[in-house]
Design an enzyme around this catalytic site. Structure first.
Site: not given
Ligand code: AMP
Length: 175
Positions: A61, A98
Site C-alpha cells: 500500500r 503486528e
C-alpha cells in the site's frame, strides 16, 4: 484536525488478517479521487521543500501513495519489496510485524550515498516495517529525510522504533 474527510473514509475491518487485529482499510480513500488527492497533497506540502532525491515506497500500500508523490515532486521512486520479488541484486532486512514476521528487500544500487530519501507507507503500527525500510536506505548510504504514513496507530508507539528520524502521519488513531 488534519484531513478529516480522509480520516472518516478509512474503514475498520475487525479480525483481519487475524483475530484481534482491526485492519484500517484505506481503499475507500483510493476510490475517491478528491480524497486520494488530499492525501497525496498532504505529503507534498510537508516534504515538497525538503530537497528530497527519492521516495522509497513500502510494498504494497505504500506504493499507492509513493508513486503519485514521486511524480508530483519530480523525483525517483524506489520500491521496497517483500522477499524474493525484486529481480536484481538486493539488500535485505528482517523485522517483526503486528501480525507475524517478514523481510524487506531493496535493490542494492537503488540509492547513491548522500541521497535524501523519504520512506513512505500507508500506516505506522509497531514501526518494525518502517524501521527495516530506514535501515535498508541507511545501509546504502542514503539519508532518511523522513518517514511518512497516512495513518498512525498511536497506541502501538511505532515512533519509538524509528528513533530520531522525522516521522509524519497526518491521521492518528488512538484505539
Ligand atoms: P508495523 O511494522 O507493525 O508498523 O506494520 C506496518 C505495516 O503493516 C504497514 O505496511 C501496514 O500496511 C500494515 N499494517 C499493520 N497493521 C495494520 C492495521 N491494523 N491496518 C492496516 N494495515 C496494517
Amino acid at each position: 484536525m488534519t484531513l478529516p474527510e480522509v480520516r472518516a473514509a478509512i474503514r475498520d475491518v475487525p479480525d483481519f488478517p487475524k483475530p484481534g487485529i482491526v485492519f484500517k482499510d484505506i481503499t475507500p480513500v483510493l476510490a475517491d479521487p478528491g480524497l486520494f488527492d488530499q492525501a497525496v497533497d498532504c505529503f507534498c506540502r510537508r516534504f515538497g521543500a525538503d530537497g528530497l532525491d527519492l521516495v522509497a515506497g513500502i510494498e504494497a500500500r505504500g506504493f499507492l501513495f509513493a508513486a503519485p508523490l514521486a511524480l508530483r515532486l519530480g523525483i525517483g521512486l524506489v520500491p521496497l519489496r517483500k522477499a524474493g520479488k525484486l529481480p536484481h541484486r538486493v539488500v535485505t532486512e528482517c523485522y517483526a510485524l503486528e501480525y507475524g514476521e517478514a523481510t524487506l528487500d531493496m535493490h542494492a544500487d537503488a540509492i547513491r550515498p548522500g541521497q535524501r530519501v523519504l520512506v513512505l507507507d500507508d500506516l505506522l503500527a509497531t514501526g518494525g516495517t518502517a524501521a527495516a525500510a530506514c535501515r535498508l536506505v541507511e545501509r546504502q548510504g542514503g539519508v532518511i529525510a523522513g518517514a511518512a504514513f497516512l495513518v498512525e496507530l498511536g497506541f502501538l508507539d511505532g515512533r519509538r522504533l524509528l528513533g530520531n528520524r522525522p516521522v509524519f502521519a497526518p491521521i492518528r488513531f488512538d484505539r
